[in-house]
Design a protein around this motif. Structure first.
Motif, short mmCIF file in Angstrom:
data_model
loop_
_atom_site.label_atom_id
_atom_site.label_comp_id
_atom_site.label_asym_id
_atom_site.label_seq_id
_atom_site.Cartn_x
_atom_site.Cartn_y
_atom_site.Cartn_z
N ALA A 48 -6.49 14.65 4.86
CA ALA A 48 -5.63 13.56 5.31
C ALA A 48 -5.21 12.72 4.12
CB ALA A 48 -6.40 12.69 6.31
N PRO A 49 -4.04 12.07 4.21
CA PRO A 49 -3.63 11.18 3.12
C PRO A 49 -4.49 9.92 3.07
CG PRO A 49 -2.04 11.09 4.92
CD PRO A 49 -3.07 12.11 5.32
N VAL A 50 -4.54 9.29 1.91
CA VAL A 50 -5.23 7.99 1.82
C VAL A 50 -4.19 6.92 1.49
CG1 VAL A 50 -7.54 8.76 1.15
CG2 VAL A 50 -5.79 8.44 -0.62
N SER A 51 -4.53 5.71 1.92
CA SER A 51 -3.65 4.59 1.65
C SER A 51 -4.30 3.72 0.58
CB SER A 51 -3.44 3.79 2.94
OG SER A 51 -2.71 2.63 2.64
N VAL A 52 -3.57 3.48 -0.50
CA VAL A 52 -4.15 2.69 -1.59
C VAL A 52 -3.14 1.63 -2.03
CG1 VAL A 52 -5.58 4.60 -2.46
CG2 VAL A 52 -3.27 4.24 -3.40
N PRO A 53 -3.63 0.50 -2.57
CA PRO A 53 -2.69 -0.54 -3.03
C PRO A 53 -1.99 -0.14 -4.32
CG PRO A 53 -4.98 -1.24 -3.36
CD PRO A 53 -5.03 0.07 -2.65
N THR A 54 -0.84 -0.74 -4.56
CA THR A 54 -0.10 -0.56 -5.81
C THR A 54 -1.03 -0.81 -7.00
OG1 THR A 54 2.01 -1.21 -4.92
CG2 THR A 54 1.71 -1.60 -7.26
N GLY A 55 -0.90 0.03 -7.98
CA GLY A 55 -1.69 -0.18 -9.18
C GLY A 55 -2.99 0.61 -9.19
N ASP B 51 0.84 -1.18 0.00
CA ASP B 51 0.00 0.00 0.00
C ASP B 51 0.88 1.24 0.00
OD1 ASP B 51 -2.15 -1.59 0.02
OD2 ASP B 51 -2.87 -1.05 2.01
N HIS B 52 0.32 2.33 -0.52
CA HIS B 52 1.10 3.57 -0.57
C HIS B 52 0.25 4.71 -0.06
CE1 HIS B 52 3.75 1.23 -3.08
NE2 HIS B 52 2.71 0.97 -3.89
N LEU B 53 0.92 5.70 0.51
CA LEU B 53 0.22 6.88 1.01
C LEU B 53 0.16 7.92 -0.10
CD1 LEU B 53 1.33 7.57 4.67
CD2 LEU B 53 -0.85 6.70 3.81
N VAL B 54 -1.03 8.42 -0.33
CA VAL B 54 -1.20 9.46 -1.34
C VAL B 54 -1.74 10.70 -0.64
CG1 VAL B 54 -2.27 10.06 -3.53
CG2 VAL B 54 -1.75 7.67 -3.03
N ARG B 55 -0.97 11.78 -0.77
CA ARG B 55 -1.35 13.04 -0.14
C ARG B 55 -1.83 14.02 -1.19
NH1 ARG B 55 1.13 13.15 5.05
NH2 ARG B 55 2.68 11.48 4.81
N ARG C 246 -11.27 8.43 -3.40
CA ARG C 246 -11.28 7.92 -2.02
C ARG C 246 -10.93 9.01 -1.03
NH1 ARG C 246 -8.32 2.10 -1.68
NH2 ARG C 246 -8.86 1.49 -3.79
N ALA C 247 -10.07 9.92 -1.46
CA ALA C 247 -9.67 11.00 -0.55
C ALA C 247 -10.71 12.11 -0.53
CB ALA C 247 -8.32 11.56 -0.98
N GLY C 248 -11.75 11.95 -1.32
CA GLY C 248 -12.80 12.98 -1.34
C GLY C 248 -12.38 14.20 -2.13
N VAL C 249 -11.40 14.03 -3.02
CA VAL C 249 -10.93 15.16 -3.83
C VAL C 249 -11.64 15.10 -5.18
CG1 VAL C 249 -8.94 16.12 -5.05
CG2 VAL C 249 -8.69 15.24 -2.71
#
Lengths: 322, 643, 442
Positions: free
Chosen positions: B13-20, B3-7, B29-32
């Motif tokens: 807040a950052p979201v955590s999403v899986p590779t790919g 998983d990776h953090l995307v800011r 997911r981050a509501g952006v």
């Protein structure tokens, strides 16, 4: 029972285009070739006369074309190493016209220079008295770079410069305008595209009496039905009076057929294909004949045997039956 | 899988999403909110974001220049998260609301001799119900039914459970005087079923308004008219962009979006919120409650109707191009999700085929095409260019997928006809300099459909582009130059524009516009050929859609977009779909006529053979390959007309 | 004369009842006009309309079918002079000729009968054999027997002598051959034989006048299946006569010449024969008799016939497959496009013009352009991946870079899943941008 033969009377006719200029007209050609002028569908002698027979051009290159079919390389042998020698041999083989194809690179692998192109063209002009059709290598910027000096160096000869295409026609048309040459306009198997390019060229001020059109024909087995029908439609439109289609048609049969597997390859092909050389000659001859039946005015060939057969067939087609 | 953090700079807040994971999904997911006008197809370039820390894998960088990529820009819909990243989201372009209401609030004539008693399906009856007593213990509903039978001779009246819940209270509140709102498709037939929509305590005045709405759900714009069904008058006209636009500009993009995940629900919610918002604002104008709207008649293309009703639309785009339903049964506000009265009648008008929907059948009705002796062409140019040819005897139709170019889409500096859009333009034939008019009289930010039509025609006549759409790069003007995508024409320099960038029309844009106009003109030719009618036999051309409000006929003919017929034969009708819906809302005979139109209109499928390509390629030229079709343009160009 | 859709519509009930299986009467009328539907599908059509429509539907060139042992060859029913106007319907039958004095007929015929050549997935063959009498009835009968033992295909029997012809016909059982032929002298006897044995009859005359007169006389005796053999001793005369016959039939509805044409392109020089057969195929022959049928002659003729008789109304397609441009190497990229010819040509031209080598993968998108095919679900990741495997690209390339058209950038994710060991790239949207893309990005 007397049958009333239906005869078509057409309002339009194809323009006559003259290739090459003799000394009296500012050139150096020993012969000039007029094509076009049809007032009816091909060889309908019972309706009207056919003013000019389809002309046959032999395709040669400015250097030995290593990628050509081994059958052609074998036939031409060392002749093909020198465009002047080759042109003379083509003339001896019965060609009415010579089509000289400039190559993208010289034998040394470096890009063909304008000087080299001009030298090749001049040597061919010196070697033969036939009118000349000169094609660039087929890449827009290179074509323009080579054809402009060639056009200037041959001013007044009424050579045909090719290829004008819809995305690259201005430079070549301008060169033809400035130096009393002709152009050939190639489009991709479509009546509308052919007409559109003719309009664009005409809009630049080049008289349509100096334009040939090449509708791209495909080869037997590789799309010839499209070429056949596009040509029939263009000719019908011309006869019906559509000024922008009233141009003689040139077809590059040698180029189209000798790249097919049937002609190019002799080994590891199905046994049902039969004898290689005879098959290849048939491929070129039959493609040519199909297009002659649909209105071709200039047929460009690569093999003298095909030229011999097509010439005999045209002789027969031009004979007015009693 | 890691998983990776995307800011996102715009998310708390950052979201955590899986590779790919796609960057656009991470944003979701981050509501952006990131606009995706092309529906996430990587075509429009509007979802560009900047990667400020870390890297993403860019599948495609179309629409981004090399400098953009070096500066960290990436397309959200084409970038894959494979590491922790920080992302800056540029301010999202807010769709500025075109003042559609003001510009289009045409005077609407109530049809002559509108008599609701004869033609309106919804009516109001006043009943005095005998009160119950110890001797007469008949139940409330039977009591009302008896009153209906005795006082207005209706026997087959249906009622919803929701109304049953209120019935006793209302009867008693009005002291057994009650006003009932009923809907019947055939008032002249006493035994035919009647549906009870609403009742109110007391006896309302006959002349009190009874409310209905006509709605046109366009791919781009949704329009709504609030109508008093008693007088027939339109009391409010409102319009708004279809909320689905951010999920795709054309119907194909929307269908594809609807087939992914919860896309269908999302699109349904978006259009419902657009419609309900319009309903709210229209009702506000006349100070009523949306619950007092008892009938809604809806036009819209087949895709819009399917998406509104939550009916899968996939088969519309796949060969052999079949809708789930063309004739939709009568529904209620509750079924559809409208904020009208829950039992309000909702009538979705019938369509003909996948790409010829109820907007066209309604348009044909309102244009009167089905009732004229004259051979008529009707064209509705929205994102889909539907064309109808015919008269009272026969009707044929095609949909020429015109694409959004004339609505500002598919053109780099194209925009809708909002503030800052160049809507009219002239190009000087000597200097090649333009002069233009901008919506809102501000500095230009782009060019809209009418401007594009004018610009293309002007560039053509000035010799900047040739008949094939190729630029003449040898002209003595800095406005024609070689840009990133080949030759282009500068309409406004950065210093003159509202956003400080050059506004240009590139060779690619010209190709796009040519294709759009060719598709439409090819549609005309195909229709005419299909029935063997020569163009000269066409006696009138009716142009509908928002397209028709602004375009200049002369320019459109010069381009070869409209056929070269005498100008006086062109009529601009504006939004014919909503007019047709309005007529059907008022008059059940008009509604019957639309059904008849839908049944007898013959749809020509363009993909069935290659005649369309023929017509299309011949129209892919200015004005047309067959110059003889455009004699007035030939004359304008000063060239002899070929025999 | 053929009626237009609107003309037919006016003869129909105009109720849009859908009983015919079409949504409206006009839609049905258009299908009738295009000969893609049968009038019998409408249960409500009036007798009067039926008569009018039937008259308009009668084929101007009679359909003649030769049959043998379950094999058929059809010619006729043609409706146009030029294939682009509609299509040419029945490919001319190609028949190989043997003479009854030839040695080892069985072997020759068996080889020709077995000949089949694959062309774009189809096995092309000769359609039948022509047996010519040069000796006498017994020899003819024997030759026909030898042919029959080697082939079950339809036959053309050649003799002007009715007695010889009858011997030949007797050797066949329950077949519908073509007999050649009836001339001014023998026509009554030949017509009698044609009738008795159910054969089609070739009519021979030097002039069109003579041909029409003879054909009409024979038709009056009740022989309907006629085939015309005009004098075609030179290419120009053959072209003129065949054109005139087709024109008279189509434009004037001239029934005496409303029959298929028989051509004998045979010549001692096989090259000349090929040229003549080419003209016969392109210009209106219904049955063609060949004297040379070695593969190098038959193969191109079979291909030409296939080409000329494809339906031009179908979108112009190129053969799906891998096209090698500028001599690609294993490390060269794979560019993907659809098999709509105009799409293919513009892409192929640009790739070729770039001077850079590439593999061009042309997928079967049913002849649609990239965007149309994508919209219709005919050009998706699954289909592209299938083509990659079908055309054995993994064996041809080492670098495994595949470039999608920019218009379908949306497919890149799905294609990555379908082709996990490939690098999926998105190319430009417009073909004109391909050379710069290839130079910069690949």
């Amino acid at each position: 029972m007397p049958v009333d033969i239906p005869k078509d009377k057409w309002p339009g006719e194809v323009r006559t285009v003259t290739l090459g200029a003799a000394a009296a007209n500012g050139g150096t050609r020993g012969s000039v070739v007029a094509v076009g002028g049809e007032k009816a569908l091909p060889f309908m002698h019972f309706e009207t006369d056919t003013p000019h027979r389809p002309a046959l051009a032999m395709e040669i290159m400015d250097r030995l074309p290593e990628d050509w079919s081994p059958l052609l390389l074998e036939f031409w042998g060392d002749t093909a190493k020198d465009p002047a020698v080759w042109a003379k041999a083509a003339e001896d083989a019965g060609a009415d016209l010579i089509q000289l194809q400039l190559s993208q690179t010289g034998a040394d692998g470096n890009p063909t220079t304008p000087d080299a192109a001009v030298a090749a063209v001049k040597s061919v002009l010196a070697a033969t008295g036939l009118p000349l059709i000169i094609f660039g290598p087929g890449q827009a910027d290179v074509d323009n770079e080579l054809l402009v000096p060639v056009a200037e160096a041959t001013k007044g000869e009424r050579v045909v410069l090719g290829l004008c295409e819809d995305k690259n026609y201005r430079t070549i048309v301008a060169a033809a305008l400035a130096n009393d040459h002709l152009v050939t306009a190639r489009t991709a198997m479509d009546v509308n595209l052919a007409k559109q390019l003719n309009i664009l060229i005409s809009d630049m001020g080049l008289p349509l009496e100096r334009v040939l059109m090449d509708p791209t024909t495909g080869a037997l087995g590789y799309g010839i039905e499209y070429g056949f029908s596009v040509m029939e439609r263009l000719r019908l439109a011309a006869l019906q009076g559509d000024a922008m289609t009233q141009l003689p048609m040139i077809v590059t049969v040698g180029y189209e057929t000798w790249k097919t597997k049937e002609s190019k390859v002799g080994q590891d092909v199905p046994g049902e294909w039969g004898n290689w050389l005879e098959r290849a000659i048939n491929w070129e001859t039959m493609t040519a004949m199909t297009l002659v039946e649909s209105g071709a005015d200039i047929v460009v060939l690569r093999h003298p045997e095909s030229m011999k057969r097509v010439r005999a067939a045209i002789d027969e087609l031009m004979t007015v039956p009693e | 899988m890691a998983d990776h953090l995307v800011r996102f700079d715009t998310a708390p807040a950052p979201v955590s999403v899986p590779t790919g994971t796609l960057l656009s999904d991470a944003a979701h997911r981050a509501g952006v909110d990131i606009q995706q006008p092309c529906g996430g197809q990587g075509r429009c370039g509007r979802c560009a974001v900047r990667i400020t820390d870390g890297t993403v894998r860019r599948r495609s960088t179309l629409r981004l220049s090399n400098e953009d990529v070096e500066a960290g820009y990436a397309l959200a819909c084409q970038s894959v998260i494979e590491a922790d990243v920080s992302i800056t989201v540029p301010p999202q372009e807010k769709i500025e609301r075109r003042l559609t209401t003001d510009r289009t609030a045409a005077e609407v004539q109530v049809p002559d001799s509108y008599d609701p008693a004869q033609v309106q399906t919804v009516r109001r009856v006043r009943l005095t119900v005998p009160p119950p007593s110890m001797d007469d213990q008949t139940d409330d509903w039977s009591r009302l039914q008896i009153a209906l039978r005795k006082q207005v001779r209706l026997t087959e009246v249906g009622i919803s459970v929701m109304q049953l819940r209120r019935l006793g209270h209302i009867l008693r509140k009005g002291e057994w005087d009650i006003t009932v709102i009923l809907d019947s498709q055939a008032w002249d037939c006493p035994d035919c079923p009647v549906r009870l929509i609403e009742f109110k305590p007391g006896l309302m005045e006959d002349r009190d308004p009874l409310w209905g709405v006509a709605i046109d759900i366009g791919t781009t714009t949704v329009s709504l008219w609030l109508v008093d069904l008693i007088s027939g008058e339109v009391r409010a006209q409102v319009a708004e962009y279809n909320g689905q636009i951010a999920r795709g500009e054309d119907v194909i993009s929307r269908i594809i979006y609807s087939s992914k995940g919860s896309g269908a629900e999302e699109l349904r919610d978006l259009v419902l919120s657009t419609i309900n918002g319009l309903l709210q604002s229209a009702c506000k104008q006349v100070k009523i409650d949306p619950h007092d709207v008892f009938k809604a008649t809806i036009a819209g293309n087949s895709t819009m109707i399917h998406l509104l009703l939550g009916i899968p639309a996939q088969t519309i785009r796949l060969s052999p191009f079949i809708t789930a339903v063309n004739h939709i049964p009568t529904l209620t506000g509750r079924d559809v999700g409208l904020d009208t009265h829950p039992d309000a009648t909702v009538d979705c008008l019938p369509g003909v085929a996948s790409y010829v929907g109820a907007d066209i059948t309604a348009g044909v009705l309102s244009s009167g095409l089905d009732d004229t002796e004259k051979v008529t062409i009707f064209i509705d140019v929205g994102t889909n260019g539907e064309i109808v040819l015919g008269n009272k005897e026969w009707l044929v139709t095609v949909a020429a997928s015109a694409g959004p170019a004339f609505e500002g889409g598919g053109v780099a500096d194209g925009m809708r006809a909002t503030r800052g859009a160049i809507e009219e333009i002239w190009v000087n034939g000597d200097t090649y300099d333009p002069s233009y008019r901008v919506v809102g009289s501000v500095k230009p930010r782009g060019i809209c459909g009418s401007g594009l039509i004018a610009l293309l025609a002007e560039l053509f006549l000035a010799g900047v582009i040739d008949k094939g759409g190729n630029f003449n790069t040898n002209l003595d003007t800095p406005r024609v130059r070689i840009g990133e995508h080949g030759p282009e024409y500068v309409i406004a320099w950065a210093s003159e524009s509202g956003h400080g960038r050059d506004i240009r029309l590139s060779h690619v844009d010209v190709d796009n516009l040519l294709r759009t106009k060719a598709a439409i003109y090819a549609g005309f030719t195909i229709l005419a050929d299909s029935v063997g009618i020569p163009f000269e036999a066409v006696e009138q051309v009716l142009v509908g859609g928002s397209f028709g409000k602004y375009i200049n006929v002369e320019k459109a003919i010069q381009l070869g977009l409209l056929p070269d017929l005498p100008w006086e034969n062109f009529y601009f009708l504006g939004n014919t779909a909503i007019r047709g819906a309005y007529q059907a809302l008022l008059d059940r005979h008009a509604r019957e006529r639309i059904k008849d139109i839908a049944n007898r209109m013959t749809y020509i499928e363009l993909s069935a053979d290659n005649t369309f390509y023929e017509a299309f390629t011949s129209a892919l030229f200015l004005p047309h390959t067959d110059l003889a079709r455009f004699p007035t343009v030939q004359a304008a160009l000063g060239a002899p007309i070929p025999q | 004369m053929a009626l237009s859709g609107i003309q037919i519509y006016k003869l129909l009930p105009q109720t849009n009842c859908k009983d015919c299986g079409f949504p409206t009467c006009l839609a049905f009328a258009m299908k009738l006009a295009a000969k893609q539907a049968e009038l019998s599908a409408c249960p409500h059509v009036s007798d009067e309309a039926q008569t009018q429509l039937a008259a308009s539907a009668r084929p101007p060139v009679r359909l003649v079918t030769l049959k043998a042992n379950g094999n058929e060859v059809k010619a006729g029913n043609e409706t146009v002079l030029f294939r682009h106007e509609k299509t040419f319907y029945h490919k001319p039958g190609l028949f190989a000729r043997v003479r009854d004095d030839a040695s080892d007929i069985g072997t020759t015929i068996a080889a020709a009968d077995a000949y089949a050549v694959n062309y774009v997935g189809m096995d092309l063959t000769l359609d039948g054999f022509a047996v010519e009498s040069t000796v006498d009835a017994a020899a003819f009968e024997a030759a026909i027997g030898a042919v029959r033992s080697a082939s079950q295909r339809p036959l053309i029997l050649i003799s002007r002598d009715p007695a010889v012809m009858e011997a030949g016909l007797k050797a066949l059982d329950g077949e519908a051959p073509l007999i050649y032929g009836a001339d001014a002298d023998n026509w009554q006897a030949m017509a009698g034989l044609a009738k008795q044995y159910g054969a089609a009859l070739a009519v021979i005359a030097d002039s069109l006048d003579g041909l029409a007169e003879l054909a009409e006389q024979i038709a009056k005796t009740g022989v309907e299946n006629l085939v015309l053999h005009p004098a075609t001793e030179s290419l120009s005369k053959g072209l003129a006569l065949c054109t005139q016959i087709r024109r008279l039939a189509l434009k004037k509805n001239f029934q005496p010449l409303g029959y298929p044409i028989l051509a004998f392109p045979g010549h001692e020089d096989a090259g000349i024969e090929s040229v003549r057969a080419t003209q016969a195929i392109t210009k209106y022959a219904g049955f063609i008799v060949l004297d040379h049928y070695a593969p190098e002659y038959v193969y191109p003729l079979l291909v030409l016939r296939e080409n000329i008789y494809t339906d031009p109304q179908k979108p112009i397609q190129v053969q799906p497959g891998v096209y090698e441009i500028n001599d690609p190497k294993p490390e060269s990229p794979v560019m993907v496009t659809t098999n709509f010819s105009i799409t293919y040509f513009s892409v192929a031209n640009e790739v070729e013009g770039s001077g850079l080598p590439a593999w061009l993968l042309v997928t079967d998108a049913e002849g649609m352009s990239v965007l149309t095919a994508w919209a219709a679900g005919k050009f998706d990741a699954e289909r592209i991946a299938k083509s990659v495997k079908q055309f054995e690209l993994p064996d041809k390339v080492s670098k495994k870079v595949i470039v999608l058209p920019g218009h379908v950038a949306v497919l890149s994710g799905e294609l990555e899943e379908e082709l996990p060991d490939w690098e999926v790239r998105v190319g430009p949207r417009e073909a004109v941008d391909i050379p710069s893309f290839m130079k910069q990005a690949l």
